[in-house]
Design a protein around this motif. Sequence first.
Motif, mmCIF file in Angstrom:
data_model
loop_
_atom_site.group_PDB
_atom_site.id
_atom_site.type_symbol
_atom_site.label_atom_id
_atom_site.label_comp_id
_atom_site.label_asym_id
_atom_site.label_seq_id
_atom_site.Cartn_x
_atom_site.Cartn_y
_atom_site.Cartn_z
ATOM 1 N N PRO A 83 77.882 49.173 18.740
ATOM 2 C CA PRO A 83 77.161 48.103 17.955
ATOM 3 C C PRO A 83 75.933 48.815 17.038
ATOM 4 C CG PRO A 83 76.366 47.979 20.145
ATOM 5 C CD PRO A 83 77.591 48.819 20.265
ATOM 6 N N GLU A 84 75.919 48.524 15.982
ATOM 7 C CA GLU A 84 74.988 48.799 14.885
ATOM 8 C C GLU A 84 74.832 50.298 14.803
ATOM 9 O OE1 GLU A 84 70.956 47.637 16.427
ATOM 10 O OE2 GLU A 84 71.524 45.367 16.596
ATOM 11 N N GLN A 85 76.077 50.984 14.750
ATOM 12 C CA GLN A 85 76.477 52.293 14.507
ATOM 13 C C GLN A 85 77.578 52.745 13.596
ATOM 14 O OE1 GLN A 85 74.973 55.383 16.332
ATOM 15 N NE2 GLN A 85 74.257 54.615 18.285
ATOM 16 N N LYS A 86 77.607 53.593 12.735
ATOM 17 C CA LYS A 86 78.766 53.985 11.968
ATOM 18 C C LYS A 86 79.841 54.532 12.983
ATOM 19 C CE LYS A 86 78.184 57.379 8.900
ATOM 20 N NZ LYS A 86 77.950 57.822 7.545
ATOM 21 N N ASN A 87 80.738 54.128 13.234
ATOM 22 C CA ASN A 87 81.712 54.487 14.070
ATOM 23 C C ASN A 87 82.955 55.466 13.225
ATOM 24 O OD1 ASN A 87 81.496 53.112 16.981
ATOM 25 N ND2 ASN A 87 80.769 51.866 15.440
ATOM 26 N N THR A 88 83.023 56.574 13.534
ATOM 27 C CA THR A 88 84.322 57.214 12.620
ATOM 28 C C THR A 88 85.575 57.061 13.892
ATOM 29 O OG1 THR A 88 82.831 58.614 11.492
ATOM 30 C CG2 THR A 88 85.059 59.242 11.905
ATOM 31 N N ILE A 89 86.662 56.452 13.346
ATOM 32 C CA ILE A 89 87.713 56.462 14.166
ATOM 33 C C ILE A 89 88.553 57.407 13.657
ATOM 34 C CG2 ILE A 89 89.553 55.026 14.868
ATOM 35 C CD1 ILE A 89 86.660 53.352 13.274
ATOM 36 N N MET A 108 79.731 48.808 12.831
ATOM 37 C CA MET A 108 79.507 47.573 13.652
ATOM 38 C C MET A 108 78.172 46.793 13.408
ATOM 39 S SD MET A 108 82.733 47.059 15.141
ATOM 40 C CE MET A 108 82.207 46.132 16.327
ATOM 41 N N GLY A 109 78.247 45.670 13.719
ATOM 42 C CA GLY A 109 76.975 44.780 13.578
ATOM 43 C C GLY A 109 76.510 44.878 14.970
#
Length: 520
Positions: free
Chosen positions: A117-123, A143-144
């Motif tokens: 949450p509250e992170q820029k996730n790189t998939i 993500m919120g």
Amino acid sequence: MLLSGLVLLNSHILEASESNITSASTIYTSSYQDEVEEELENKKNKGNYTEDNMLIIENPYGTNTLSLYVYFTSKEAVSVSYEISVQDTSIPNFEGKPASESDYSTKHEFQVIGLLPEQKNTITFTLEKENGTKKTYSYTHKMGSLLGKEEVQLENTKASQTKDYVTDGLYVILGNDSEEKDFMYYYDNAGVIRGEVPLIGYRSHRLLFQDGLMYYSISTNKMAAVNTLGKVEKVYDTGQYNLHHDYVFDDDGNLLVLATDTEKNTVEDQIIKIDTKTGEVSHVLDLEDCFKSYKEQCVSEDDEEMDWMHINTIQWLGNGQVLLSSRETSTIIFIDDLYENPQVKYMIGEESFWENTEYKDLLLEKDESSQSFSNTGGQHSITYVKDDTLDAGEYYLYMFNNNFGKSSTNPSYDWNHIDGIETSATVDDGSKASYFYKYKVDENNNNTYTLVQSFEVPFSPYVSSVQEYDGNLIIDSGMKGVFGEYDADGNLIQQFKMKLSDQYIYRVYKYTFTDFYFSE
């Protein structure tokens, strides 16, 4: 290769995917789930979704706020795996191969879990051909916030220097009860949150898997079956019965559920059955039928509903046999012929508790030839283990021995008959201990139970759990708000502390989610 962006559904579905807008009571309905699926199918049919243009949607079914739905077709048959990373290098990457990707195919549809949450996730998706050739595609998703107030990363109060001893899987928090919203949580081996599953209320008590579905309780009178994509396939309503504490599959794949009959003045003393195919609920056992004279001598406090047995665990042994754990009597009860003519075959408990009752002869004999030991006080999470090394009629039974003696409905009994038992529920001073207990039960001519393993764990007078898992032990001391992983000899490997929403964490079990979220 960086994907051009997120392919989204229309605004209606966007709202539906944000579970803070859509309530859990709406999410767990067939009308809602079918509408989401229909719009997903429409989107899939209208688009050309390939490796370069994947259909990726955040939590469309609303059942895991830290998940993505992914769909695309590939030019060649490949198998897909993924890895999630964030900019914070102190947080380890999270990876998995979806269960549907165990074979090579040109069609790909799966759920990605583990975003933060509250992170820029790189998939990073890795597409591997059968010849071993690989190609990667990356997508970034912000993500919120979490819907709840749980911690993103738990405090590790004890970390082993040898991480190899930590087993694979996710710790599942089953009941950090709240007066606000309720959830089930997944945490990885670093104590980082990887899943937030909204509930209507109350708690989930364990996860069960059958025919590609995951079953768990979502309120006091509802259970859900969810598929690998996160869609709720079935919701079961228990009607006049409130479920509590535990459930298990029988030999036919039906659910046996511990329950309270809301039309009676007693609680936590019933077993019901849910037909998983039809949803039909039927009554199986009222423990009053087995313990009528004992119940008649019990009393209730302040005219409250009488909690005279408080059954907190059920274990299915097959052929109509179950083991029940009674917290109120600190007794383990073997029920035979559950469906036709339920009878108490035997019990494991303190002899002095049952001394002046007609049930005393049902107690197995404590075998202390190897070592002396005290009986349990308010045990939880009993687990039946049939080991191939044992003879017929023998089995292991392990549990969280709370080591706390209290029976509100039998106040005349003096729990100090049990050596070393605690009678105060205070958990703050650190001078008290609960225990991991493991019995060997011999149903043959000896009819005995022997303590074969025991060690101290943080004291918790109520709730708590223990689980043998891939050679290690997962133990939750619920009222202390800590859970840990121990080696087979009882040495603590690592331990996490969780902020309590109210009074306790009910259970913590670990799951690999093989053949559900992951292929291995």
